[in-house]
Enzyme design. Structure first.
Site, PDB file in Angstrom:
ATOM      1  N   LEU A   1       0.827  -1.282   0.127  1.00  0.00           N
ATOM      2  CA  LEU A   1       0.090   0.117  -0.042  1.00  0.00           C
ATOM      3  C   LEU A   1       0.948   1.172  -0.076  1.00  0.00           C
ATOM      4  O   LEU A   1       0.447   2.214  -0.529  1.00  0.00           O
ATOM      5  CB  LEU A   1      -0.840  -0.229   1.200  1.00  0.00           C
ATOM      6  CG  LEU A   1      -1.991  -1.080   1.247  1.00  0.00           C
ATOM      7  CD1 LEU A   1      -2.392  -1.211   2.923  1.00  0.00           C
ATOM      8  CD2 LEU A   1      -3.218  -0.854   0.259  1.00  0.00           C
TER       9      LEU A   1
ATOM     10  N   ALA B   1       5.373   2.131   0.547  1.00  0.00           N
ATOM     11  CA  ALA B   1       6.845   2.131   1.176  1.00  0.00           C
ATOM     12  C   ALA B   1       7.333   3.157   1.732  1.00  0.00           C
ATOM     13  O   ALA B   1       7.264   4.365   1.016  1.00  0.00           O
ATOM     14  CB  ALA B   1       7.584   1.328   0.069  1.00  0.00           C
ATOM     15  N   ALA B   2       7.901   3.092   2.957  1.00  0.00           N
ATOM     16  CA  ALA B   2       8.910   4.302   3.454  1.00  0.00           C
ATOM     17  C   ALA B   2      10.253   3.796   3.598  1.00  0.00           C
ATOM     18  O   ALA B   2      10.613   2.638   3.135  1.00  0.00           O
ATOM     19  CB  ALA B   2       7.991   4.691   4.654  1.00  0.00           C
TER      20      ALA B   2
ATOM     21  N   ALA C   1      10.172   0.697   6.097  1.00  0.00           N
ATOM     22  CA  ALA C   1       9.245  -0.335   6.392  1.00  0.00           C
ATOM     23  C   ALA C   1       8.388  -0.134   5.238  1.00  0.00           C
ATOM     24  O   ALA C   1       8.253   1.154   4.764  1.00  0.00           O
ATOM     25  CB  ALA C   1       8.597  -0.229   7.520  1.00  0.00           C
TER      26      ALA C   1
ATOM     27  N   LYS D   1       2.724  -4.138   8.590  1.00  0.00           N
ATOM     28  CA  LYS D   1       4.055  -3.170   8.510  1.00  0.00           C
ATOM     29  C   LYS D   1       5.227  -3.990   8.781  1.00  0.00           C
ATOM     30  O   LYS D   1       5.130  -4.753   9.742  1.00  0.00           O
ATOM     31  CB  LYS D   1       3.949  -2.076   9.425  1.00  0.00           C
ATOM     32  CG  LYS D   1       4.999  -1.215   9.245  1.00  0.00           C
ATOM     33  CD  LYS D   1       4.672   0.311  10.136  1.00  0.00           C
ATOM     34  CE  LYS D   1       5.852   1.482  10.044  1.00  0.00           C
ATOM     35  NZ  LYS D   1       5.747   2.428  10.774  1.00  0.00           N
TER      36      LYS D   1
ATOM     37  N   ASP E   1       5.427  13.005  12.952  1.00  0.00           N
ATOM     38  CA  ASP E   1       5.580  12.839  11.509  1.00  0.00           C
ATOM     39  C   ASP E   1       3.831  13.021  10.686  1.00  0.00           C
ATOM     40  O   ASP E   1       3.662  12.183  10.130  1.00  0.00           O
ATOM     41  CB  ASP E   1       6.137  11.677  11.027  1.00  0.00           C
ATOM     42  CG  ASP E   1       6.646  11.382  10.064  1.00  0.00           C
ATOM     43  OD1 ASP E   1       6.996  12.319   9.383  1.00  0.00           O
ATOM     44  OD2 ASP E   1       7.079  10.180   9.515  1.00  0.00           O
TER      45      ASP E   1
END
Length: 519
Positions: free
Chosen positions: A151, A153-154, A157, A173, A305
């Site tokens: 869904l 991507a960071a 994670a 996650k 954040d």
């Protein structure tokens, strides 16, 4: 003998190279020498560019400013490429810099913002490996279905949609498998490089960035800590019926895997999505302000954040009510009581344009003689607007441009301030800039209602603090009465603003004018 050894070494090297090239599970980016070499080379090129490009141009001239902007842009692009190549911690730090809209030159923030959409993705094999190691089972044993495409991507994670064996739809996650091992080495590398750059450019004061990464990254890499933060903030803000925080499924969560209730919606800065779905943009902006004012001034536990991917909005079809969904609870700032009180007093002074108190509380928060710059950084307004009162007029395009250009002009002073203020302030400044970016996208920036909500929270926070410190029943009653009167004044002023902007208010004003005319 030496010739034979040389031939053997050459064959070994060639075979190793062929093996590494052909092995899809090995990535050259995972090797320390590659990551370190790339970081050193990029730092050296950026440093050389700044040293040579501006050397023969008169300081402060138009040509100097033009060339400086070009160097900023080239350096930002090189930094972005380094972050994308080294990934993980580098992308995380780059994203942090990209969020500092009113603190860094625009060339950097504009260029580094794209890192939010250029984070790396782990492969299916890597995801399976993490789940197997942490949960002791295969994906097919745990889930009826598991979507291969994440869904989102960071830097640390990625999140997948899945359905558990009992039919519950969840968000999973999963930490990138190599981030944990690389993060401490990456931070050490950044620290060394920044120290070297500081020797060349004494005004370069960015060690605060490394210090923050050292403190916060281990917490962000612990998903159990993120789950606890989510539950804490959900309980803390349970009186806000417009807020949704995904429930955590602890039985299938570890330090690297976090299972949550699946929630979806449009990003909070997507005005078009809200208009298509009949969501009141002003209400969302107002509620987001309430949420963060409560976290900062009243509770001192702040989600730091709030970029648009972490704050979603959705309208319930049955009730017609719009909700704010708060995601990604890895990064929180806990404010000490003394800091929180000084910060409350400072914002009260800024809203009232009480410059003596602005100076007093700015100095208490470490700004020293740079308190005018500090006030401008906090409010993202010009010093003229701060003196006039930040709630008196909205931000004009020319003022916004002035603030952004000043970020480049006053960069040494800004970095000096960031080194001097309490560490708690750093994440608040980042959070302020992210929230302003959302307000700008929704065209609701610097609305009177946002300052009224901040005032309410400051009054409540200060009054609660004073009551807790007082041992006299009479004094506590005095404090409560003063609090009630102050809140009543704000409510009355808010009613006045509503009448002034409503059709009913226009009719009343027109009627009063006509009555005055006849008399």
């Amino acid at each position: 003998m030496a010739l034979r050894a040389l031939k053997f070494a050459s064959l070994t090297a060639a075979a190793s190279g062929i093996y590494l090239y052909g092995n899809k599970f090995l990535d050259p980016n995972d090797f320390g020498v590659v990551r370190v070499g790339r970081a050193i080379a990029t730092t050296a090129v950026i440093t050389y560019d700044y040293l040579t490009s501006l050397r023969s141009v008169p300081y402060g001239s138009e040509e100097y400013e033009f060339l400086k902007s070009q160097v900023h842009l080239r350096s930002a692009e090189r930094l972005r490429e380094l972050c994308c190549s080294n990934r993980g911690t580098f992308i995380k730090v780059g994203q942090h810099l990209g969020a500092l809209d009113y603190l860094l030159p625009e060339e950097y923030t504009r260029t580094l913002k794209v890192l939010h959409s250029q984070a790396p993705q782990s492969t299916r094999q890597e995801i399976e490996q993490v789940i197997r190691e942490d949960l002791g089972k295969e994906i097919k044993e745990l889930f009826l279905s598991f979507e291969d495409t994440p869904l989102g991507a960071a830097s640390l994670a990625q999140v997948h949609k899945a359905v558990l064996q009992d039919g519950r739809t969840v968000a999973v996650k999963i930490q990138h498998p190599k981030v944990q091992a690389q993060s401490s080495k990456d931070i050490l590398l950044m620290e060394v490089l920044l120290l070297v750059v500081k020797q060349i450019f004494p005004d370069f004061e960015f060690m605060w960035l490394v210090e923050e990464a050292k403190k916060n990254l281990p917490l962000e890499l612990d998903f159990l800590n993120e789950g606890r933060n989510a539950e804490k903030v959900a309980h803390m803000l349970k009186n806000f019926d417009f807020l949704k925080v995904p429930r955590i499924y602890w039985e299938l969560s570890t330090r690297r895997v976090l299972l949550m209730e699946f929630m979806e919606g449009g990003q909070v800065n997507d005005r078009a999505y809200m208009e298509r779905n009949g969501i009141n943009v002003n209400e969302i902006s107002r509620n987001l302000g309430k949420l963060y004012s409560e976290m900062i001034f009243v509770n001192g536990f702040v989600h730091c954040d709030p970029h648009p991917g972490n704050v979603l909005v959705k309208k319930c079809p049955a009730s017609g009510k719009a909700y704010i969904i708060l995601l990604d609870h890895g990064l929180y700032q806990v404010l000490s009581e003394s800091f929180r009180m000084d910060y409350c007093h400072l914002w009260q002074a800024l809203i009232k344009a009480d410059m003596k108190r602005v100076q007093k509380y700015s100095r208490r928060l470490g700004a020293g003689d740079l308190y005018p710059l500090f006030a401008c950084m906090l409010t993202a307004r010009s010093w003229e607007s701060v003196n006039r009162g930040i709630g008196q007029s909205p931000v004009s395009a020319s003022e916004d441009m002035e603030i952004r250009s000043n970020a480049a002009a006053y960069l040494p002073q800004i970095t000096q301030l960031l080194n001097n203020v309490p560490r708690q302030m750093l994440l608040l400044l980042k959070t302020n800039d992210l929230l302003r970016g959302i307000e700008s996208a929704l065209h609701t920036r610097a609305s009177a209602s946002s300052f009224l909500n901040m005032s309410r929270c400051c009054i409540r926070a200060v009054s609660t603090y004073q009551r807790n410190k007082s041992h006299s029943l009479y004094r506590r009653a005095q404090i409560s009465l003063a609090e009630a009167l102050s809140l009543w004044q704000i409510n009355l002023y808010e009613l006045f603003l509503w009448l002034k902007g409503s059709q009913l208010g226009n009719w009343v004003i027109a009627l009063l004018r006509r009555m005055h005319h006849f008399t």
